[in-house]
Design an enzyme around this catalytic site. Structure first.
Site, PDB file in Angstrom:
ATOM      1  N   LYS A 124     -14.387  -4.567  -2.759  1.00 25.24           N
ATOM      2  CA  LYS A 124     -15.483  -3.697  -3.165  1.00 25.24           C
ATOM      3  C   LYS A 124     -14.226  -2.933  -3.919  1.00 25.24           C
ATOM      4  O   LYS A 124     -14.881  -1.758  -5.457  1.00 25.24           O
ATOM      5  CB  LYS A 124     -15.880  -2.787  -2.162  1.00 25.24           C
ATOM      6  CG  LYS A 124     -17.474  -3.473  -1.293  1.00 25.24           C
ATOM      7  CD  LYS A 124     -17.990  -2.933  -1.628  1.00 25.24           C
ATOM      8  CE  LYS A 124     -19.838  -3.832  -1.080  1.00 25.24           C
ATOM      9  NZ  LYS A 124     -20.365  -3.751   0.074  1.00 25.24           N
ATOM     10  N   LYS A 161      -7.908 -10.702  -5.694  1.00 30.14           N
ATOM     11  CA  LYS A 161      -9.519 -11.201  -4.734  1.00 30.14           C
ATOM     12  C   LYS A 161     -10.100  -9.893  -4.643  1.00 30.14           C
ATOM     13  O   LYS A 161     -10.417  -8.505  -5.272  1.00 30.14           O
ATOM     14  CB  LYS A 161      -8.457 -10.265  -3.317  1.00 30.14           C
ATOM     15  CG  LYS A 161      -9.304 -11.155  -1.999  1.00 30.14           C
ATOM     16  CD  LYS A 161      -8.355 -11.241  -0.861  1.00 30.14           C
ATOM     17  CE  LYS A 161      -8.858 -10.759   0.372  1.00 30.14           C
ATOM     18  NZ  LYS A 161      -8.015 -10.547   1.509  1.00 30.14           N
ATOM     19  N   LYS A 169       1.016  -1.604  -0.242  1.00 29.12           N
ATOM     20  CA  LYS A 169       0.204   0.314   0.102  1.00 29.12           C
ATOM     21  C   LYS A 169       1.362   1.600   0.324  1.00 29.12           C
ATOM     22  O   LYS A 169       0.843   2.157  -0.751  1.00 29.12           O
ATOM     23  CB  LYS A 169      -1.177  -0.235   1.331  1.00 29.12           C
ATOM     24  CG  LYS A 169      -2.443  -0.834   0.679  1.00 29.12           C
ATOM     25  CD  LYS A 169      -3.365  -0.970   2.086  1.00 29.12           C
ATOM     26  CE  LYS A 169      -4.275  -2.006   1.633  1.00 29.12           C
ATOM     27  NZ  LYS A 169      -5.167  -1.798   3.111  1.00 29.12           N
TER      28      LYS A 169
END
Ligand code: SF4
Length: 348
Positions: free
Chosen positions: A211, A208, A129
């Protein structure tokens, strides 16, 4: 502070042989999707049968990434509805929102005393990230400390996790070891309960289910919406024409069939795929119908809850009250051992 020689004693809660206490959390990304269900919720529902469970909506974790303060309350509510609709039972489990129990952040801060920065920087999720960001919020680095606090606050002995969270759980165990070694044994080292479903891929058949990647199917979606999503699923790229032979073993639609379609139909779905006698659209329609059937009870329960939102808020408040009782007992002990019981508790 506790006698350091006590470091070799066993923790008083959750020792081997005692009934397991389970903690798990999920970020409030709104209504749960198939990945949340297969990777966590389905297992959580079963764990309630023989474990003491704490299930938490971890809204304080959500602020370590992009989030909207305006949307967060709705997302928390929608996830709570999903929890209850699939069968998490407030009579048997403690279901609550992280920010309702202030001790989570207090313990996270206190664990900073022993949490190793080198380990935090080695976390794969942090590296992935942070590599995409120009400015890295400290919360992204410290996220696993809050996660450790979530678990250790309840002295949980077991944590259901997916493979991608194993590294964070190992760090929690390391933090528990270090804290116990320095201040006296208090925290059990929680064991993983691995998700049976493995990694659930999204409709793109590649990443994966998530949302943020818009590759999900909501578990409470109406039938038309489920079909609208499932019909876009990527299938075996070798099937270009309807009668091309396919390879169910490489097709994510087939994987989802194995989770939701009547097991007696699975051999026929595989066989017709290989023979090229059933087109992908028809195959996906069967999957869509299976998903709709599977969650029909959950949809009905969710509709009842949405019609009476106070019921949901009440359940979360009662859960928070139970969680606070446990959390306060742990934090009292932690403060005392860390020398913060300076007025014999009279200051509180
Ligand atoms: Fe996948 Fe079904 Fe198409 Fe086979 S027929 S490739 S299992 S969608």
């Amino acid at each position: 502070m506790a006698d350091p020689s006590a470091a070799t004693e066993q923790p008083t809660s959750g020792e081997a042989g005692a009934a397991s206490r389970v903690f798990s959390g999920m970020q409030p990304s709104g209504e749960a999707h198939l990945g949340n269900y297969l990777g966590a919720l389905r297992q959580w529902v079963r764990l309630q049968d023989d474990h003491e469970c704490f299930f938490c909506i971890v809204d304080q974790h959500a602020i370590t990434g992009e989030f909207s303060p305006d949307e967060l309350p709705t997302r928390v509510f929608d996830l709570a509805v999903s929890f209850l609709a699939v069968g998490l039972d407030p009579e048997r489990s403690t279901i609550f929102v992280q920010s309702d129990v202030a001790e989570h952040t207090e313990l996270a801060w206190l664990l900073n005393a022993v949490a190793p920065v080198g380990e935090l920087e080695r976390m794969t999720q942090y590296k992935d990230k942070s590599a995409r960001l120009e400015s890295i919020p400290a919360g992204l680095l410290n996220y696993p400390i809050l996660q450790a606090a979530d678990i250790l606050l309840y002295r949980a002995t077991a944590v259901p996790v997916g493979e991608d969270q194993l590294q964070h759980l190992e760090l929690t165990r390391e933090i528990a070891r270090r804290w116990n070694g320095r201040f006296g044994s208090l925290f059990p080292e929680p064991q993983p309960i691995l998700s049976e479903a493995g990694r659930i891929l999204g409709l793109d058949g590649n990443a994966k289910m998530s949302k943020s990647l818009d590759n999900t199917v909501g578990i409470l979606a109406e039938p038309d919406e489920v079909w609208g999503r499932v019909r876009t699923a990527v299938t075996d790229p070798q099937r270009v024409r309807r009668d091309d032979p396919g390879r169910p073993e490489v097709c994510n639609v087939f994987t989802l069939h194995k989770h939701f379609t009547d097991p007696e139909r699975i051999p026929d779905i595989a066989q017709q795929c290989r023979a090229g006698t059933r087109g992908c659209v028809e195959c996906k329609k069967i999957l869509s119908d299976s998903i709709v059937d599977h969650f029909s009870g959950a949809r009905a329960r969710a509709a009842e809850l949405r019609a009476d939102p106070d019921q949901v808020y009440r359940i979360l408040e009662e859960g928070a009250e139970r969680a606070r009782r446990e959390a306060r007992s742990t934090i009292r002990e932690v403060r005392e051992r860390m020398g913060m019981d300076w007025a014999g508790g009279r200051s509180r």
